[in-house]
Design a protein around this motif. Structure first.
Motif: not given
Length: 311
Positions: A20, A7, A5, A62
């Motif tokens: 996750r 951010s 992932s 993701i």
């Protein structure tokens, strides 16, 4: 579940491997236990923010749209698939967040088809996005028919290699651009290979003096301009890489999920009409490296990320 992932937008360094939440399964979706997820240029372009005007990000994101795996939970309205079914999919939504570089993905049934029996999970993961792109451009925008001469740019790449095979299956003659190291591979796919760079227009004209009936651009820029220059008077032009194609009278194409078309591609794979070449594989935790290699633009076929499961 383990997943990749990010951010915030940025380079490969923003990708993190860790835990996750497992995705919830909607009524019209199935939970897929991921076995492989192919890398596409759109993955790192999304990560760097280049498609922010098209797809809203819901951080943490993701990444990944291509997948193959096994159904472990159907949604309450799903009749198309059952637990244990092996599937492949182009799992794209209208935002980026719940992608395929993970141990599990909740995939809408409209994005899925059964995995071809003769393809490995790695090969099957490389088919949906690239195959649907080639299929939709050749059949829709370019309307390729038997007897046409078709130019395919980057004919050894993920989309290009499938476009060559599908165009040949339609009865077309194919001229494919590629680096010299990939010429033999392009010929094995069924195309006449020509080298990129200065003199490309002349090289294509030597093979097709009257011009090509259709040109499929996957690169953009100078490659797109070259494709336009070698068209026959009524030739058709399409690009998946450069919106400038519109100013040249061609079509700008963006692939969309289509379960029926993906199933048709699966049947062609089982018949031996098309194949998927996997250039390299990386484990899930090395997705950043896989994306970096893909961004170099020298891949033959597909780069695929794999998820290891104890049997």
């Amino acid at each position: 579940m383990k997943a990749i992932s990010y951010s915030r937008y940025g380079g490969p360094e923003v990708l993190e491997y860790g835990e996750r939440p497992e995705p919830k399964v909607g009524p019209d979706s199935v939970l897929v236990k991921v076995r492989a997820a192919a890398v596409n240029p759109v993955d790192w372009k999304a990560r760097e923010g280049y498609i922010d005007t098209l797809f809203e990000p819901v951080f943490p994101v993701i990444p990944g749209w291509d997948v193959s795996g096994v159904v472990v939970q159907p949604g309450i309205a799903v009749t198309e698939f059952a637990v244990g079914d092996e599937v492949m999919g182009y799992v794209r939504e209208d935002f980026v967040s719940r992608g395929t570089f993970a141990e599990y993905v909740a995939a809408p049934v409209r994005t899925l088809a059964r995995k071809p029996l003769n393809l490995s999970f790695e090969q099957a993961a490389g088919l949906p996005l690239a195959g649907l792109t080639a299929y939709q451009v050749l059949r829709g925008a370019l309307k390729v028919n038997s007897g046409d001469t078709v130019l395919v740019h980057a004919a050894a790449g993920g989309v290009g290699s499938l476009a060559v095979q599908l165009a040949r299956h339609a009865g077309a003659r194919v001229i494919g651009t590629a680096s010299e190291r990939n010429h033999d591979h392009v010929r094995e796919l069924g195309a006449e290979a020509v080298t990129y760079g200065d003199g490309l227009v002349e090289r294509v004209r030597a093979l097709a003096p009257d011009g090509v009936d259709a040109a499929f651009d996957t690169i953009g820029g100078d490659a797109l301009k070259s494709a336009a220059e070698v068209l026959a008077p009524e030739g058709r032009l399409a690009s998946i890489a450069d919106r400038e194609v519109l100013s040249l009278g061609g079509n700008y194409c963006w692939v969309r999920p289509d379960a029926a078309e993906l199933a048709a591609l699966g049947e062609l794979a089982e018949q031996g009409v098309i194949s998927v070449h996997v250039d390299r594989t990386f484990p899930l935790e090395q997705t950043a490296e896989a994306q970096a290699v893909n961004a170099e633009g020298r891949t033959r076929g597909k780069i695929v990320v794999t998820v290891d499961w104890e049997t």
